[in-house]
Design a protein around this motif. Sequence first.
Motif, short mmCIF file in Angstrom:
data_model
loop_
_atom_site.label_atom_id
_atom_site.label_comp_id
_atom_site.label_asym_id
_atom_site.label_seq_id
_atom_site.Cartn_x
_atom_site.Cartn_y
_atom_site.Cartn_z
N MET A 1 -23.89 -20.70 -32.07
CA MET A 1 -23.39 -20.20 -33.33
C MET A 1 -22.34 -19.14 -33.04
O MET A 1 -22.54 -18.26 -32.21
CB MET A 1 -24.54 -19.62 -34.15
N TYR A 11 -17.32 -15.74 -41.33
CA TYR A 11 -17.08 -17.10 -40.88
C TYR A 11 -18.15 -17.47 -39.87
O TYR A 11 -18.42 -16.73 -38.93
CB TYR A 11 -15.69 -17.21 -40.24
N PHE A 12 -18.79 -18.61 -40.10
CA PHE A 12 -19.83 -19.10 -39.20
C PHE A 12 -19.41 -20.47 -38.69
O PHE A 12 -18.96 -21.31 -39.47
CB PHE A 12 -21.17 -19.26 -39.95
N ARG A 13 -19.59 -20.70 -37.42
CA ARG A 13 -19.39 -22.02 -36.84
C ARG A 13 -20.66 -22.34 -36.07
O ARG A 13 -21.07 -21.59 -35.20
CB ARG A 13 -18.19 -22.06 -35.92
N VAL A 15 -22.38 -25.17 -33.74
CA VAL A 15 -22.19 -26.37 -32.93
C VAL A 15 -23.58 -26.89 -32.61
O VAL A 15 -24.38 -26.21 -31.96
CB VAL A 15 -21.40 -26.04 -31.63
N SER A 20 -22.00 -32.42 -33.56
CA SER A 20 -21.36 -32.09 -34.83
C SER A 20 -21.12 -30.58 -34.93
O SER A 20 -21.82 -29.78 -34.32
CB SER A 20 -22.20 -32.58 -36.01
N VAL A 21 -20.11 -30.22 -35.71
CA VAL A 21 -19.74 -28.83 -35.90
C VAL A 21 -19.72 -28.54 -37.39
O VAL A 21 -19.13 -29.29 -38.17
CB VAL A 21 -18.34 -28.53 -35.29
N SER A 22 -20.38 -27.47 -37.79
CA SER A 22 -20.39 -27.04 -39.19
C SER A 22 -19.67 -25.71 -39.28
O SER A 22 -19.94 -24.79 -38.49
CB SER A 22 -21.82 -26.89 -39.71
N ASN A 23 -18.75 -25.58 -40.24
CA ASN A 23 -18.02 -24.33 -40.47
C ASN A 23 -18.34 -23.82 -41.86
O ASN A 23 -18.38 -24.60 -42.82
CB ASN A 23 -16.50 -24.57 -40.37
N PHE A 24 -18.56 -22.51 -41.98
CA PHE A 24 -18.88 -21.89 -43.26
C PHE A 24 -18.02 -20.64 -43.43
O PHE A 24 -17.78 -19.91 -42.48
CB PHE A 24 -20.36 -21.48 -43.33
N ARG A 25 -17.58 -20.40 -44.66
CA ARG A 25 -16.87 -19.18 -45.04
C ARG A 25 -17.65 -18.59 -46.20
O ARG A 25 -17.76 -19.20 -47.26
CB ARG A 25 -15.44 -19.49 -45.45
#
Length: 167
Positions: A1, A11-13, A15, A20-25
């Motif tokens: 993370m 901002y969170f990423r 892996v 898969s990769v998830s991105n959050f703002r």
Amino acid sequence: MIIGYNDDFFYFRIVKKNGSVSNFRIPEIYTDFKEKNTISNSIDYQCEILLQSNILLDICNEFKAFKEETLIIQTDRTSVAFKIKDPLVYAETILENKKTNDFYISNKNNLNLEFKVKYFLNIGTIVKKININECLLQIGQNLPLSLVFSISSESSFQFYLAPLLTN
């Protein structure tokens, strides 16, 4: 993370092992980021509540219509009550230890704290958008409400919600 901060957003990423990769703002909802670093990890919260995120989301959904009101959180040795302070309507959700599944409370003192509902509802939006397993609420007199969200067994993040100060 990976966690970052810029222009009032976190901002969170994430892996994942499957590639898969998830991105959050996520907008900052509790205080200036620089002030967060001054909050000590050694704070002795009088009450800790561990609950499944779906319970927190249900509480937020029940209080959507009251976003301009005050949320009162009251605790005793075996329960926590979420109440709306509204001149016309009374709304309340009570969680009782051993009567509500997936809810545990450890409480040293009875507490009665007030928060703005609209900021609490923002937390529900985050819970809905991110796959969060459980949440730890830490409550103390004249302290910010601490919400620690567990995303997986290896990652979590924490928010603080300032109480309304009364004279």
